[in-house]
Design an enzyme around this catalytic site. Structure first.
Site, PDB file in Angstrom:
ATOM      1  N   ARG A 138      12.297  -8.164   2.013  1.00 38.91           N
ATOM      2  CA  ARG A 138      12.407  -6.704   2.118  1.00 38.91           C
ATOM      3  C   ARG A 138      13.457  -6.326   3.163  1.00 38.91           C
ATOM      4  O   ARG A 138      14.264  -5.426   2.945  1.00 38.91           O
ATOM      5  CB  ARG A 138      11.038  -6.106   2.467  1.00 38.91           C
ATOM      6  CG  ARG A 138      11.005  -4.595   2.477  1.00 38.91           C
ATOM      7  CD  ARG A 138       9.601  -4.059   2.473  1.00 38.91           C
ATOM      8  NE  ARG A 138       8.941  -4.225   3.764  1.00 38.91           N
ATOM      9  CZ  ARG A 138       7.679  -3.874   3.997  1.00 38.91           C
ATOM     10  NH1 ARG A 138       6.940  -3.367   3.028  1.00 38.91           N
ATOM     11  NH2 ARG A 138       7.154  -4.037   5.189  1.00 38.91           N
TER      12      ARG A 138
ATOM     13  N   ARG B 193       0.954  -8.302  13.514  1.00 43.01           N
ATOM     14  CA  ARG B 193       0.230  -7.265  12.770  1.00 43.01           C
ATOM     15  C   ARG B 193      -0.779  -7.884  11.808  1.00 43.01           C
ATOM     16  O   ARG B 193      -1.889  -7.379  11.647  1.00 43.01           O
ATOM     17  CB  ARG B 193       1.209  -6.379  11.999  1.00 43.01           C
ATOM     18  CG  ARG B 193       2.050  -5.491  12.907  1.00 43.01           C
ATOM     19  CD  ARG B 193       3.002  -4.607  12.117  1.00 43.01           C
ATOM     20  NE  ARG B 193       2.275  -3.715  11.250  1.00 43.01           N
ATOM     21  CZ  ARG B 193       2.626  -3.434   9.996  1.00 43.01           C
ATOM     22  NH1 ARG B 193       3.694  -3.986   9.449  1.00 43.01           N
ATOM     23  NH2 ARG B 193       1.907  -2.603   9.266  1.00 43.01           N
TER      24      ARG B 193
ATOM     25  N   LYS C  55       0.820  -1.214   0.000  1.00 46.29           N
ATOM     26  CA  LYS C  55       0.000   0.000   0.000  1.00 46.29           C
ATOM     27  C   LYS C  55       0.850   1.260   0.000  1.00 46.29           C
ATOM     28  O   LYS C  55       0.591   2.189  -0.761  1.00 46.29           O
ATOM     29  CB  LYS C  55      -0.946   0.004   1.210  1.00 46.29           C
ATOM     30  CG  LYS C  55      -1.917  -1.154   1.238  1.00 46.29           C
ATOM     31  CD  LYS C  55      -2.854  -1.093   2.442  1.00 46.29           C
ATOM     32  CE  LYS C  55      -2.163  -1.103   3.785  1.00 46.29           C
ATOM     33  NZ  LYS C  55      -1.474  -2.375   4.117  1.00 46.29           N
TER      34      LYS C  55
ATOM     35  N   ARG D 213      13.045  -1.861   8.853  1.00 49.13           N
ATOM     36  CA  ARG D 213      11.859  -1.412   9.585  1.00 49.13           C
ATOM     37  C   ARG D 213      11.556  -2.378  10.726  1.00 49.13           C
ATOM     38  O   ARG D 213      11.696  -3.584  10.582  1.00 49.13           O
ATOM     39  CB  ARG D 213      10.653  -1.356   8.629  1.00 49.13           C
ATOM     40  CG  ARG D 213      10.794  -0.295   7.581  1.00 49.13           C
ATOM     41  CD  ARG D 213       9.786  -0.401   6.456  1.00 49.13           C
ATOM     42  NE  ARG D 213       8.439  -0.759   6.856  1.00 49.13           N
ATOM     43  CZ  ARG D 213       7.388  -0.672   6.058  1.00 49.13           C
ATOM     44  NH1 ARG D 213       7.521  -0.227   4.826  1.00 49.13           N
ATOM     45  NH2 ARG D 213       6.199  -1.032   6.465  1.00 49.13           N
TER      46      ARG D 213
ATOM     47  N   ARG E 274      -9.418   1.514  10.107  1.00 48.01           N
ATOM     48  CA  ARG E 274      -8.949   0.194  10.539  1.00 48.01           C
ATOM     49  C   ARG E 274     -10.083  -0.688  11.070  1.00 48.01           C
ATOM     50  O   ARG E 274      -9.883  -1.878  11.259  1.00 48.01           O
ATOM     51  CB  ARG E 274      -7.902   0.343  11.647  1.00 48.01           C
ATOM     52  CG  ARG E 274      -6.594   0.901  11.180  1.00 48.01           C
ATOM     53  CD  ARG E 274      -5.578   0.863  12.302  1.00 48.01           C
ATOM     54  NE  ARG E 274      -4.380   1.607  11.987  1.00 48.01           N
ATOM     55  CZ  ARG E 274      -3.337   1.117  11.339  1.00 48.01           C
ATOM     56  NH1 ARG E 274      -3.341  -0.131  10.944  1.00 48.01           N
ATOM     57  NH2 ARG E 274      -2.291   1.865  11.106  1.00 48.01           N
TER      58      ARG E 274
END
Length: 194
Positions: free
Chosen positions: A127, A150, A13, A139, A88
């Site tokens: 990633r 998550r 996204k 990250r 959310r």
């Protein structure tokens, strides 16, 4: 062009929103960034949010909607905006619709990036490896265990948002497993079709 991006963490996204920002000149609105900016600016909603956060609480949907309402009034959002990571929950989606209606606005599209969740962990690990190889920081949410937590939260709380917008005919589903440029092309096609 008022857009929402939906999809699980790791679906791409943020990458795709950045491309729309560059091409169409509309801002990507992150509720976290907006919250921090409202607190720093000392806006009425920011003052309320700061009091809640200073007490260790979670900012209510009412406050978050207030921050979004203030932010979309700014000059750079007059042509539109992208909401990424918000709403959310179903309650937030309903509150967002109500707030937009009160301003005489509506969403143009809700873009849902559909991905194979089983392959997302591999994507996140890759990633993180690419970031390390490039000498960039990894990250925090690219840790596979953090990511799984998550993803569980997304499936529990946020996955219900897409059917809400789909029932209104607003969702365009995009295959998020394509190469990045393929996803971008599919999004651009969705944005230019009625």
């Amino acid at each position: 062009m008022r857009l929402i991006f939906l999809g699980p963490p790791g679906a791409g996204k943020g990458t795709q929103a950045a491309r729309i920002v560059a091409k169409h000149g509309i801002p990507q609105l992150s509720t976290g960034d907006m919250l921090r900016a409202a607190v720093a600016a000392g806006t009425p909603v920011g003052v309320k949010a700061k009091a809640v956060m200073d007490a260790g609480g979670l900012v209510s949907d009412e406050i978050v909607i207030g921050i979004v309402a203030d932010r979309i009034e700014e000059a750079d959002a007059k042509k539109g905006f992208i909401l990424d990571g918000f709403p959310r929950t179903l309650a937030q989606a309903e509150a967002l619709d109500g707030m937009l209606a009160s301003k005489g606005l509506k969403l143009d599209k809700v873009l849902e990036l559909q991905v194979d969740q089983g392959k997302l962990v591999d994507r996140i690990v890759k990633r993180a490896e690419e970031a390390r190889a490039a000498g960039q920081p990894v990250r925090k949410d690219d840790d596979p265990e953090v990511f799984k937590t998550r993803l569980e939260a997304y499936n529990r709380d946020t996955a219900v948002v897409a059917p809400y917008y789909a029932s209104r005919g607003q969702v365009v589903t995009i295959d998020g497993m394509q190469p990045i440029d393929g996803v971008s092309a599919a999004i651009e096609k969705a944005l230019t079709s009625n």
